[in-house]
Design an enzyme around this catalytic site. Sequence first.
Site, PDB file in Angstrom:
ATOM      1  N   LEU A 155      29.794 -85.518 -14.272  1.00  0.00           N
ATOM      2  CA  LEU A 155      29.898 -84.462 -13.007  1.00  0.00           C
ATOM      3  C   LEU A 155      28.570 -84.577 -12.478  1.00  0.00           C
ATOM      4  O   LEU A 155      28.577 -84.054 -11.179  1.00  0.00           O
ATOM      5  CB  LEU A 155      30.419 -83.187 -13.490  1.00  0.00           C
ATOM      6  CG  LEU A 155      32.020 -83.161 -14.504  1.00  0.00           C
ATOM      7  CD1 LEU A 155      32.157 -81.701 -14.779  1.00  0.00           C
ATOM      8  CD2 LEU A 155      33.092 -83.430 -13.141  1.00  0.00           C
ATOM      9  N   GLY A 156      27.787 -84.449 -13.120  1.00  0.00           N
ATOM     10  CA  GLY A 156      26.350 -84.520 -12.558  1.00  0.00           C
ATOM     11  C   GLY A 156      25.422 -84.433 -13.565  1.00  0.00           C
ATOM     12  O   GLY A 156      25.529 -84.261 -14.656  1.00  0.00           O
ATOM     13  N   GLY A 158      21.573 -82.673 -14.169  1.00  0.00           N
ATOM     14  CA  GLY A 158      20.397 -81.647 -13.673  1.00  0.00           C
ATOM     15  C   GLY A 158      19.180 -81.959 -14.528  1.00  0.00           C
ATOM     16  O   GLY A 158      18.894 -82.847 -14.983  1.00  0.00           O
ATOM     17  N   ASN A 159      18.286 -80.929 -14.223  1.00  0.00           N
ATOM     18  CA  ASN A 159      16.860 -81.065 -14.910  1.00  0.00           C
ATOM     19  C   ASN A 159      16.863 -81.035 -16.389  1.00  0.00           C
ATOM     20  O   ASN A 159      15.998 -81.226 -17.232  1.00  0.00           O
ATOM     21  CB  ASN A 159      15.759 -80.076 -14.371  1.00  0.00           C
ATOM     22  CG  ASN A 159      15.702 -80.353 -12.736  1.00  0.00           C
ATOM     23  OD1 ASN A 159      15.633 -81.579 -12.293  1.00  0.00           O
ATOM     24  ND2 ASN A 159      15.572 -79.381 -12.119  1.00  0.00           N
ATOM     25  N   GLY A 160      17.861 -80.083 -16.842  1.00  0.00           N
ATOM     26  CA  GLY A 160      17.948 -79.762 -18.274  1.00  0.00           C
ATOM     27  C   GLY A 160      18.846 -80.797 -19.044  1.00  0.00           C
ATOM     28  O   GLY A 160      18.919 -80.940 -20.111  1.00  0.00           O
ATOM     29  N   GLY A 161      19.806 -81.331 -18.394  1.00  0.00           N
ATOM     30  CA  GLY A 161      20.849 -82.066 -19.126  1.00  0.00           C
ATOM     31  C   GLY A 161      21.823 -82.695 -18.209  1.00  0.00           C
ATOM     32  O   GLY A 161      21.667 -82.703 -17.103  1.00  0.00           O
ATOM     33  N   VAL A 163      26.086 -83.195 -17.065  1.00  0.00           N
ATOM     34  CA  VAL A 163      27.479 -82.450 -17.405  1.00  0.00           C
ATOM     35  C   VAL A 163      28.632 -83.648 -17.273  1.00  0.00           C
ATOM     36  O   VAL A 163      28.347 -84.309 -16.282  1.00  0.00           O
ATOM     37  CB  VAL A 163      27.722 -81.279 -16.309  1.00  0.00           C
ATOM     38  CG1 VAL A 163      28.926 -80.508 -16.456  1.00  0.00           C
ATOM     39  CG2 VAL A 163      26.438 -80.395 -16.387  1.00  0.00           C
ATOM     40  N   LYS A 178      28.070 -79.580 -21.104  1.00  0.00           N
ATOM     41  CA  LYS A 178      26.746 -80.118 -20.644  1.00  0.00           C
ATOM     42  C   LYS A 178      26.078 -80.610 -21.954  1.00  0.00           C
ATOM     43  O   LYS A 178      26.006 -79.846 -23.096  1.00  0.00           O
ATOM     44  CB  LYS A 178      25.896 -78.508 -20.213  1.00  0.00           C
ATOM     45  CG  LYS A 178      24.729 -78.819 -19.587  1.00  0.00           C
ATOM     46  CD  LYS A 178      24.368 -77.638 -18.782  1.00  0.00           C
ATOM     47  CE  LYS A 178      23.088 -77.831 -18.138  1.00  0.00           C
ATOM     48  NZ  LYS A 178      22.724 -77.021 -16.867  1.00  0.00           N
ATOM     49  N   ASP A 266      18.298 -68.527 -11.667  1.00  0.00           N
ATOM     50  CA  ASP A 266      18.248 -69.877 -11.038  1.00  0.00           C
ATOM     51  C   ASP A 266      19.790 -69.755 -10.058  1.00  0.00           C
ATOM     52  O   ASP A 266      20.542 -70.823 -10.288  1.00  0.00           O
ATOM     53  CB  ASP A 266      18.784 -70.799 -12.178  1.00  0.00           C
ATOM     54  CG  ASP A 266      18.037 -72.334 -11.467  1.00  0.00           C
ATOM     55  OD1 ASP A 266      17.494 -72.345 -10.632  1.00  0.00           O
ATOM     56  OD2 ASP A 266      18.624 -73.285 -12.353  1.00  0.00           O
TER      57      ASP A 266
HETATM   58  P1  ATP Z   1      19.410 -77.582 -12.735  1.00  0.00           P
HETATM   59  O1  ATP Z   1      19.260 -78.750 -13.722  1.00  0.00           O
HETATM   60  O2  ATP Z   1      18.456 -77.525 -11.817  1.00  0.00           O
HETATM   61  O3  ATP Z   1      20.360 -76.584 -12.967  1.00  0.00           O
HETATM   62  P2  ATP Z   1      21.956 -78.843 -11.511  1.00  0.00           P
HETATM   63  O4  ATP Z   1      22.540 -77.164 -11.543  1.00  0.00           O
HETATM   64  O5  ATP Z   1      22.233 -79.568 -10.316  1.00  0.00           O
HETATM   65  O6  ATP Z   1      20.330 -78.609 -11.458  1.00  0.00           O
HETATM   66  P3  ATP Z   1      23.440 -79.220 -14.018  1.00  0.00           P
HETATM   67  O7  ATP Z   1      23.558 -77.918 -14.207  1.00  0.00           O
HETATM   68  O8  ATP Z   1      23.073 -80.127 -15.144  1.00  0.00           O
HETATM   69  O9  ATP Z   1      22.407 -79.487 -12.843  1.00  0.00           O
HETATM   70  O10 ATP Z   1      24.896 -79.575 -13.355  1.00  0.00           O
HETATM   71  C1  ATP Z   1      25.050 -80.777 -12.494  1.00  0.00           C
HETATM   72  C2  ATP Z   1      26.139 -80.900 -11.896  1.00  0.00           C
HETATM   73  O11 ATP Z   1      27.458 -80.806 -12.807  1.00  0.00           O
HETATM   74  C3  ATP Z   1      26.326 -79.592 -11.162  1.00  0.00           C
HETATM   75  O12 ATP Z   1      25.502 -79.921  -9.866  1.00  0.00           O
HETATM   76  C4  ATP Z   1      27.798 -79.561 -10.854  1.00  0.00           C
HETATM   77  O13 ATP Z   1      28.222 -79.969  -9.627  1.00  0.00           O
HETATM   78  C5  ATP Z   1      28.537 -80.156 -11.972  1.00  0.00           C
HETATM   79  N1  ATP Z   1      29.186 -79.095 -12.935  1.00  0.00           N
HETATM   80  C6  ATP Z   1      28.153 -78.123 -13.811  1.00  0.00           C
HETATM   81  N2  ATP Z   1      28.941 -77.476 -14.604  1.00  0.00           N
HETATM   82  C7  ATP Z   1      30.370 -77.609 -14.162  1.00  0.00           C
HETATM   83  C8  ATP Z   1      31.443 -77.175 -14.659  1.00  0.00           C
HETATM   84  N3  ATP Z   1      31.644 -76.108 -15.555  1.00  0.00           N
HETATM   85  N4  ATP Z   1      32.689 -77.716 -13.838  1.00  0.00           N
HETATM   86  C9  ATP Z   1      32.499 -78.536 -12.855  1.00  0.00           C
HETATM   87  N5  ATP Z   1      31.392 -79.044 -12.613  1.00  0.00           N
HETATM   88  C10 ATP Z   1      30.087 -78.637 -13.230  1.00  0.00           C
HETATM   89 MG    MG Z   2      23.149 -76.221 -13.014  1.00  0.00          MG
END
Ligand code: ATP
Ligand code: MG
Length: 427
Positions: A155-156, A158-161, A163, A178, A266
């Site tokens: 799904l995406g 981020g900086n931590g991991g 998803v 995640k 955040d």
């Molecule tokens: P950061 O690591 O700085 O928080 P981020 O929020 O973009 O950056 P992640 O928290 O790893 O990174 O999330 C990555 C992406 O996964 C998000 O941008 C979102 O689109 C998707 N995502 C995260 N959690 C969910 C969820 N519960 N349901 C659907 N999509 C999700």
């Molecule tokens: Mg996030």
Amino acid sequence: MESEGIVIRIKTPVGDMDSSVDSPSHLNFNDLLAAIKDVMPEATVTAFEYEDEVGDRITVRSDEELKAMLSYYCNTVMEQRINGLLPEPLQIFPRAGKTPGIRNIHGLKVCASMIVSAELGMDWLCCVPLIEKSIEVKTLCLSINEHDLQYQEQLGHGNGGTVYKAYHLLGKRIVAVKVIPLDITVELQKQIMSELEILYKCDSPYIIKFYSAFFVENRISICTEFMDGGSLDVYWRIPEHVLGRIAVAVVKGLTYLWSLKILHRDVKPSNMLVNTRGQIKLCDFGVSTQVCFNLFPVTIFAHPERISGEQYGIHSDVWSLGISFMEVVGMGSNLFFFYPPLLQPLQLLQCIVDEDPPVLPIGQFSEKFVHFITQCMRKQPKERPAPNNLMDHPFIMQYNDGNTEVVSMWVCRSLEERKSQQAQRLM
Ligand code: ATP
Ligand code: MG
């Protein structure tokens, strides 16, 4: 989908009754109620329920709630088709007029506690030699482990991991997982552990539901509720009347966290999730955010006091709320930039501290909205609205009408548009 017929399955105590509806967009609440009364002439049915993707029952009592149910169902059907499955009928559960007895609306039992400790994983033990005591994380009775998950898509990142969307075979539901690598500092590992505790404490319709967490090799997987609309950062210029409803939910979510003495830390569009039912929920609060701050401290969501080293407080979350909403209404428009683009990180920091806060262009947005954002982004933290003032702000009050349909329709439409754009690109 609009023009396609659907099958509604009325679940009654004596059996199921299927009823086909040729044109769901013309269906109204009273017609459906009349159909239920035909099937159950003995009962006084005033409402009915349907089940969402996690098995929660949602009550339908009006045309608006009916539309939200249909758009939710429409999206489920699309997903089933994409996965090569035949669409299942829309199941509804008639509800009698009298108040039903106490029931467990979530169908979930809060039970076992999960001990997150060295016992659960030797790797964790190796990675975290300094964690002296085991940390107990109570979890809902949806214990998930790696073998029960079918990973579907990323799904995406981020900086931590990273998803993932996954199907939990035993729970028969889609979850978001995640996955965070653990070969990181001990401090960070502790922070992640306390994030789990925070997640468990939270029980609010505006906060993402935490299901379970487990360890495999050098990574921790955290399973939460999946939001089929994803995060706000990928939406294109959210209209103000939609954002108003989103703002109400975000303010309620933050107020809830603050009432538990939790700062989000955040607040940004990628941590605000939406679904086709029109719900808006906050995620990634608390700790793993510290990770992001350490690694990537410079973003436009950083507030002046964070940069100048002053104490972080509720007011800091309020600033980030303001700039997040500015971002999502202006994103992609090129109409304005808060700060000059392509600044070097240190220059951006300097700008946030030295310059006047950005303001929304007057004339393109309502006065109430511009005022709300301006108040949230007052440079002096103490001048920003306190939690009560946020809820009482005319912009929030105006949209605090419980109308989930506006967001639901907008999410469904945006997802459809995105899909057809992707299909065009492939052609
Ligand atoms: P950061 O690591 O700085 O928080 P981020 O929020 O973009 O950056 P992640 O928290 O790893 O990174 O999330 C990555 C992406 O996964 C998000 O941008 C979102 O689109 C998707 N995502 C995260 N959690 C969910 C969820 N519960 N349901 C659907 N999509 C999700
Ligand atoms: Mg996030």
